[in-house]
Design a protein around this motif. Structure first.
Motif, PDB file in Angstrom:
ATOM      1  N   THR A  31     -40.383  28.921 -81.787  1.00 15.75           N
ATOM      2  CA  THR A  31     -39.971  27.523 -81.797  1.00 15.75           C
ATOM      3  C   THR A  31     -39.973  27.017 -83.241  1.00 15.75           C
ATOM      4  N   ARG A  32     -39.456  25.820 -83.426  1.00 22.06           N
ATOM      5  CA  ARG A  32     -39.490  25.226 -84.767  1.00 22.06           C
ATOM      6  C   ARG A  32     -40.938  25.045 -85.226  1.00 22.06           C
ATOM      7  N   ALA A  37     -45.490  26.586 -88.656  1.00 17.72           N
ATOM      8  CA  ALA A  37     -46.853  27.133 -88.768  1.00 17.72           C
ATOM      9  C   ALA A  37     -46.860  28.387 -89.638  1.00 17.72           C
ATOM     10  N   ASN A  38     -45.853  29.234 -89.480  1.00 14.38           N
ATOM     11  CA  ASN A  38     -45.758  30.438 -90.320  1.00 14.38           C
ATOM     12  C   ASN A  38     -45.588  30.078 -91.789  1.00 14.38           C
ATOM     13  N   ASP A  39     -44.750  29.079 -92.055  1.00  9.30           N
ATOM     14  CA  ASP A  39     -44.545  28.647 -93.442  1.00  9.30           C
ATOM     15  C   ASP A  39     -45.823  28.054 -94.033  1.00  9.30           C
TER      16      ASP A  39
END
Length: 84
Positions: A31-32, A37-39
């Motif tokens: 999801t966006r 969260a990954n970034d």
């Protein structure tokens, strides 16, 4: 979470999770919020990364096939089986 080697056996929790996802025709689609969260994690210089099995757990929970407590229980069991 750092990537762990895939050591699934016929009786492992990983196999159970994969079979459950296949039975319910569930796949993980980020999801966006996942991408954000990954970034944020990357920018914080952390090395948290969910593997394929953990992503399947998220997908199963998002699709309504697992409760949050079931997800946590299965993830803990999976991590205990794959911990070096």
């Amino acid at each position: 979470m750092s990537a762990r080697p895939q050591t699934a056996t016929a009786t492992s929790t990983a196999t159970l999770i994969r079979e459950m996802a296949a039975r319910h025709h569930v796949t993980y689609v980020p999801t966006r919020s996942d991408l954000l969260a990954n970034d944020i994690t990357r920018l914080a210089d952390d090395r948290v990364r969910l593997d394929e099995v953990e992503c399947m757990l998220l997908a199963l929970q998002r699709a309504g096939h697992l409760s949050r407590s079931q997800l946590v229980h299965l993830q803990a069991k999976y991590l205990s089986e794959t911990r070096p």
